[in-house]
Motif scaffolding. Structure first.
Motif, PDB file in Angstrom:
ATOM      1  N   GLN A  14      44.263   2.728 -14.045  1.00  0.00           N
ATOM      2  CA  GLN A  14      45.356   1.862 -14.496  1.00  0.00           C
ATOM      3  C   GLN A  14      44.830   0.445 -14.725  1.00  0.00           C
ATOM      4  O   GLN A  14      45.191  -0.198 -15.705  1.00  0.00           O
ATOM      5  CB  GLN A  14      46.461   1.847 -13.429  1.00  0.00           C
ATOM      6  CG  GLN A  14      47.571   0.858 -13.680  1.00  0.00           C
ATOM      7  CD  GLN A  14      48.634   1.345 -14.627  1.00  0.00           C
ATOM      8  OE1 GLN A  14      48.854   2.544 -14.729  1.00  0.00           O
ATOM      9  NE2 GLN A  14      49.286   0.440 -15.312  1.00  0.00           N
ATOM     10  N   SER A  44      46.257   8.617 -12.115  1.00  0.00           N
ATOM     11  CA  SER A  44      47.627   8.116 -12.005  1.00  0.00           C
ATOM     12  C   SER A  44      47.840   7.036 -13.060  1.00  0.00           C
ATOM     13  O   SER A  44      46.883   6.512 -13.625  1.00  0.00           O
ATOM     14  CB  SER A  44      47.903   7.566 -10.611  1.00  0.00           C
ATOM     15  OG  SER A  44      47.140   6.402 -10.401  1.00  0.00           O
ATOM     16  N   LEU A  45      49.115   6.731 -13.288  1.00  0.00           N
ATOM     17  CA  LEU A  45      49.458   5.727 -14.284  1.00  0.00           C
ATOM     18  C   LEU A  45      50.874   5.246 -13.987  1.00  0.00           C
ATOM     19  O   LEU A  45      51.765   6.061 -13.725  1.00  0.00           O
ATOM     20  CB  LEU A  45      49.385   6.350 -15.687  1.00  0.00           C
ATOM     21  CG  LEU A  45      49.556   5.462 -16.885  1.00  0.00           C
ATOM     22  CD1 LEU A  45      48.403   4.457 -16.964  1.00  0.00           C
ATOM     23  CD2 LEU A  45      49.568   6.291 -18.168  1.00  0.00           C
ATOM     24  N   LEU A  47      54.030   4.470 -15.236  1.00  0.00           N
ATOM     25  CA  LEU A  47      54.730   4.724 -16.491  1.00  0.00           C
ATOM     26  C   LEU A  47      55.752   3.645 -16.820  1.00  0.00           C
ATOM     27  O   LEU A  47      56.076   3.452 -17.991  1.00  0.00           O
ATOM     28  CB  LEU A  47      55.395   6.098 -16.441  1.00  0.00           C
ATOM     29  CG  LEU A  47      54.423   7.259 -16.284  1.00  0.00           C
ATOM     30  CD1 LEU A  47      55.173   8.558 -16.034  1.00  0.00           C
ATOM     31  CD2 LEU A  47      53.530   7.394 -17.501  1.00  0.00           C
ATOM     32  N   PHE A  75      48.184  12.335 -17.211  1.00  0.00           N
ATOM     33  CA  PHE A  75      48.275  10.879 -17.292  1.00  0.00           C
ATOM     34  C   PHE A  75      47.482  10.337 -18.479  1.00  0.00           C
ATOM     35  O   PHE A  75      47.895   9.387 -19.128  1.00  0.00           O
ATOM     36  CB  PHE A  75      47.818  10.231 -15.981  1.00  0.00           C
ATOM     37  CG  PHE A  75      48.753  10.506 -14.839  1.00  0.00           C
ATOM     38  CD1 PHE A  75      50.001   9.904 -14.782  1.00  0.00           C
ATOM     39  CD2 PHE A  75      48.399  11.392 -13.840  1.00  0.00           C
ATOM     40  CE1 PHE A  75      50.882  10.164 -13.733  1.00  0.00           C
ATOM     41  CE2 PHE A  75      49.268  11.658 -12.791  1.00  0.00           C
ATOM     42  CZ  PHE A  75      50.512  11.051 -12.739  1.00  0.00           C
ATOM     43  N   GLU A 106      59.316  10.481 -11.594  1.00  0.00           N
ATOM     44  CA  GLU A 106      58.086  10.182 -12.328  1.00  0.00           C
ATOM     45  C   GLU A 106      57.661  11.375 -13.186  1.00  0.00           C
ATOM     46  O   GLU A 106      57.165  11.197 -14.294  1.00  0.00           O
ATOM     47  CB  GLU A 106      56.961   9.817 -11.362  1.00  0.00           C
ATOM     48  CG  GLU A 106      57.128   8.466 -10.717  1.00  0.00           C
ATOM     49  CD  GLU A 106      56.028   8.191  -9.702  1.00  0.00           C
ATOM     50  OE1 GLU A 106      55.711   9.095  -8.894  1.00  0.00           O
ATOM     51  OE2 GLU A 106      55.491   7.075  -9.731  1.00  0.00           O
ATOM     52  N   LEU A 110      57.038  11.349 -17.121  1.00  0.00           N
ATOM     53  CA  LEU A 110      55.750  11.782 -17.660  1.00  0.00           C
ATOM     54  C   LEU A 110      55.938  12.868 -18.722  1.00  0.00           C
ATOM     55  O   LEU A 110      55.320  12.813 -19.779  1.00  0.00           O
ATOM     56  CB  LEU A 110      54.854  12.276 -16.528  1.00  0.00           C
ATOM     57  CG  LEU A 110      53.411  12.613 -16.865  1.00  0.00           C
ATOM     58  CD1 LEU A 110      52.687  11.420 -17.483  1.00  0.00           C
ATOM     59  CD2 LEU A 110      52.675  13.079 -15.622  1.00  0.00           C
TER      60      LEU A 110
END
Length: 180
Positions: A14, A44-45, A47, A75, A106, A110
């Motif tokens: 990220q 991970s990100l 969003l 991700f 989440e 996604l």
């Protein structure tokens, strides 16, 4: 006036994506600066920040190209907006299984995000694939519109063309096809 900044990036976290957006060159409409980024498998990100970051990318006026390195997950797929040029390599895969540690809210974000990165007629199909936790090839990703181009590195330029060799001597002339 455009500012000169780096135009090649690697995005593996990220923080790398944030740095990528911050360092985009500012371009005017006549001067499209091509910016290449290599995207690896993001674990991970955030969003919620992605929408703001995409607005910054759009406002920069840069011509973005994302190249996927290796096998990637959901991700990384979420970064592949259809406004960018997206390239993957033959023999690599998208693993669309969402980790169990991701909350249901989440997960829904996604899934919606990835479904916006594919062709409009493939949205339902990609949602089913994500729900199954499927692993798809880059060719399948291209067919769905998740990437624009699949590059096969085993096919080198000129290798598929045949070469003609002409052998001559004083008394005879012969032509033979040679495959490299």
């Amino acid at each position: 006036m455009a500012t000169k900044k780096a135009t090649n990036f690697t995005i593996s976290t990220q923080a790398d994506f944030l740095k990528f957006v911050e360092n985009l060159p500012i371009c005017n409409s006549k001067q499209k600066v091509k910016v290449k980024a290599t995207v690896t498998d993001l674990k991970s990100l955030d969003l919620l920040k992605l929408k703001d970051l995409e607005e910054s990318i759009y406002l920069s006026g840069a011509n973005i190209e994302f190249n996927l390195r290796g096998d990637v997950g959901p991700f990384s797929a979420a970064l592949l907006n259809r406004r960018f040029k997206r390239t993957g390599f033959s023999g690599r895969h998208f693993d669309l299984s969402i980790p169990a540690s991701v909350s249901s809210e989440e997960k829904n974000m996604l899934v919606d995000r990835i479904s916006k990165c594919v062709k409009s007629d493939a949205e339902k199909e990609i949602k089913v694939l994500i729900d199954k936790g499927a692993k798809i090839s880059m060719k399948e990703a291209k067919d769905l519109g998740l990437i624009d181009q699949e590059i096969d590195l085993s096919k080198r330029r000129g290798q598929s063309q045949k070469t003609n060799a002409v052998v001559t001597s004083e008394s005879t002339q012969s032509s033979e096809t040679v495959t490299p």
